[in-house]
Design a protein around this motif. Structure first.
Motif, PDB file in Angstrom:
ATOM      1  N   CYS A 193      -9.286  11.650 -10.659  1.00 12.89           N
ATOM      2  CA  CYS A 193      -8.774  12.899 -10.087  1.00 12.89           C
ATOM      3  C   CYS A 193      -8.807  12.749  -8.573  1.00 12.89           C
ATOM      4  N   GLU A 194      -8.207  13.700  -7.889  1.00 12.59           N
ATOM      5  CA  GLU A 194      -8.221  13.645  -6.428  1.00 12.59           C
ATOM      6  C   GLU A 194      -9.117  14.756  -5.916  1.00 12.59           C
ATOM      7  N   CYS A 197     -10.604   9.806  -6.759  1.00 14.13           N
ATOM      8  CA  CYS A 197     -11.958   9.650  -7.310  1.00 14.13           C
ATOM      9  C   CYS A 197     -11.905   9.327  -8.790  1.00 14.13           C
ATOM     10  N   VAL A 198     -12.919   8.604  -9.243  1.00 14.69           N
ATOM     11  CA  VAL A 198     -13.134   8.447 -10.673  1.00 14.69           C
ATOM     12  C   VAL A 198     -14.454   9.147 -10.968  1.00 14.69           C
ATOM     13  N   LEU A 199     -14.403  10.181 -11.812  1.00 14.80           N
ATOM     14  CA  LEU A 199     -15.624  10.892 -12.203  1.00 14.80           C
ATOM     15  C   LEU A 199     -16.114  10.294 -13.510  1.00 14.80           C
ATOM     16  N   ASP A 206       0.833  -1.212   0.000  1.00 12.48           N
ATOM     17  CA  ASP A 206       0.000   0.000   0.000  1.00 12.48           C
ATOM     18  C   ASP A 206       0.864   1.258   0.000  1.00 12.48           C
ATOM     19  N   THR A 207       1.974   1.215   0.733  1.00  8.61           N
ATOM     20  CA  THR A 207       2.855   2.388   0.806  1.00  8.61           C
ATOM     21  C   THR A 207       3.421   2.691  -0.575  1.00  8.61           C
ATOM     22  N   VAL A 208       3.832   1.624  -1.265  1.00  8.18           N
ATOM     23  CA  VAL A 208       4.421   1.805  -2.591  1.00  8.18           C
ATOM     24  C   VAL A 208       3.382   2.362  -3.563  1.00  8.18           C
ATOM     25  N   ARG A 209       2.144   1.922  -3.410  1.00 10.99           N
ATOM     26  CA  ARG A 209       1.110   2.306  -4.365  1.00 10.99           C
ATOM     27  C   ARG A 209       0.355   3.581  -3.998  1.00 10.99           C
ATOM     28  N   ALA A 210       0.610   4.117  -2.796  1.00  7.11           N
ATOM     29  CA  ALA A 210      -0.184   5.263  -2.331  1.00  7.11           C
ATOM     30  C   ALA A 210      -0.094   6.425  -3.321  1.00  7.11           C
ATOM     31  N   THR A 211      -1.250   6.998  -3.655  1.00  9.88           N
ATOM     32  CA  THR A 211      -1.223   8.169  -4.538  1.00  9.88           C
ATOM     33  C   THR A 211      -1.676   9.423  -3.790  1.00  9.88           C
ATOM     34  N   THR A 212      -2.350   9.262  -2.667  1.00  6.02           N
ATOM     35  CA  THR A 212      -2.780  10.448  -1.918  1.00  6.02           C
ATOM     36  C   THR A 212      -2.129  10.440  -0.536  1.00  6.02           C
TER      37      THR A 212
END
Ligand SMILES: Nc1nc2c(ncn2[C@@H]2O[C@H](COP(=O)(O)OP(=O)(O)OP(=O)(O)O)[C@@H](O)[C@H]2O)c(=O)[nH]1
Ligand SMILES: [Mg+2]
Length: 381
Positions: A207-208, A214-216, A80-86
């Motif tokens: 987007c964040e 989020c996916v809009l 999860d740490t490696v993949r975190a985007t936010t």
């Protein structure tokens, strides 16, 4: 760290780790080289000639787990740490990697193990030590059950932070759906015209918003239509709304909410927010304008109110399933005690609770489960 000259002519640094000191716990050496593809590949070739091989995905973390440097949950939080985007994903991953869940589970396990030992002793030596005081055990289980329920709740509340959220933008044609998508993204992603029925295929973008990934999804305007292509678009809009975590139902504030809007909204089971658009024209309260940007901050802060800000131990989907089974076993123990079931039945329930907890930490995980978890890691982790 040592400065070394490699036999491909490049130079760099070598860091050595004594047994027990490296990430995997093994003796290790790390080579730092200049990053040119040529230098790296020739050095890799030299290592392979000398007997090395490429690591499998997750192999380092798997070895760290097998050598007791991490438990399974911590290894998952490494991923999860490696993949975190936010920022919020990173902070939950860090908590888990530092052992927040591991410690909580260990504490619960040690209490359940003590209970189990008490009951087993009374089964084996009932003549010498008498019956186990099951009333006391039942009493001591209550706070454990509450703790497990809290963990389950945190897993559910943390889902959007961890996995993100799908928001479907739905409404009648010309409500301003595509304009809102474009305004939030800051680019002209979807076509906007004054012709009702402009959007046909749905348009999906990440987007964040408020720290949540989020996916809009901008969808075709919903109305009665004879046009085959438009009908398929409308059908897809409804499917996307059903699949989403949240529906933004837009209506044009210069028109108001119509009977069709009301009927359409009734058919949605996804949580839905009614959002009046074009507030620059009508000045409607709580409305948004994609022209001026009015109301968009309010819309986004509504998301952060809706998604609770949690910290501390946030189990993932897999952990949650194990926790639900643990909770079921603990309930069965309470019921068994209340109904005077034989002690060996209680033993069975205690064992399955401990087994489920062991799936979280990895102590009772099968090779198959380990394979499935580590396969999902990046190479080199
Ligand atoms: N005044 C004003 N006009 C807007 C606003 N948002 C959209 N419009 C106008 O409304 C019309 C329709 O906008 P779209 O964004 O294409 O609407 P839509 O809901 O995607 O429409 P369909 O794709 O046909 O379902 C366009 O002429 C836009 O310029 C707004 O905030 N204020
Ligand atoms: Mg559109």
């Amino acid at each position: 760290m040592y400065r070394v000259v490699f036999s491909n002519g490049d130079d760099g640094l070598a860091g050595t780790f004594a047994l027990g000191k490296s990430y995997t716990g093994e003796e290790a050496i790390e080579l730092h080289v200049h990053g040119s593809p040529r230098s790296v590949s020739s050095l890799v070739d030299l290592c392979i000639e000398a007997g090395a091989r490429f690591a499998r995905p997750g192999e380092f973390s798997e070895r760290a787990f097998l050598n007791g440097k991490l438990d399974l949950s911590q290894a998952e939080y490494v991923n999860d740490t490696v993949r975190a985007t936010t920022e919020r994903q990173l902070s939950l991953a860090n908590e888990g990697r530092n052992g927040a869940l591991h410690q909580a589970i260990k504490r619960i396990e040690s209490i359940l193990e003590r209970h189990l030992a008490t009951i087993e002793a009374s089964v084996d030596f009932s003549e010498e030590i008498g019956e186990a005081d099951t009333e006391q055990l039942s009493h001591d289980l209550v706070p454990i059950q509450a703790e497990i329920d809290d963990l389950i709740r945190n897993a559910e509340r943390g889902r959007f932070i961890r996995e993100g959220m799908r928001i479907a933008i739905v409404g009648k044609p010309n409500a301003g759906k595509s304009s809102l998508l474009n305004r939030i993204l800051g680019v002209q992603r979807a076509i906007v015209t004054e012709i009702a029925g402009t959007t046909r295929d749905y348009v999906e973008e990440s987007c964040e918003l408020a720290g949540i990934p989020c996916v809009l999804i901008d969808t075709a305007g919903i109305r009665e239509s004879e046009d085959l292509v438009e009908c398929i678009g409308i059908q897809n809009a409804r499917i996307q709304a059903a699949r989403a975590d949240l529906v933004w139902y837009l209506f044009d504030s210069t028109i108001g909410i119509t009977i069709e809007d009301q009927n359409e909204m009734k058919s949605f089971t996804t949580p839905l927010w009614m959002i009046p658009t074009k507030s620059d024209v009508t000045g409607v309260e709580d409305g948004i304008s994609s022209y001026t940007g009015e109301g968009l901050d309010r819309l986004i802060s509504r998301i952060s109110e809706w998604v609770p800000d949690i910290s501390g131990v946030v189990p993932n989907r897999r952990h949650r399933i194990c926790l639900l089974s643990t909770a079921a076993s603990l309930n069965a123990i309470q019921e068994g005690i209340a109904n005077n079931h034989p002690d060996d039945l209680l033993v069975t329930h205690y064992r399955s609770a401990l087994h489920e907890l062991g799936l979280i930490t990895g102590s009772s995980a099968s090779d198959d489960l380990l394979d499935r978890i580590f396969r999902d890691f990046c190479i080199g982790k």
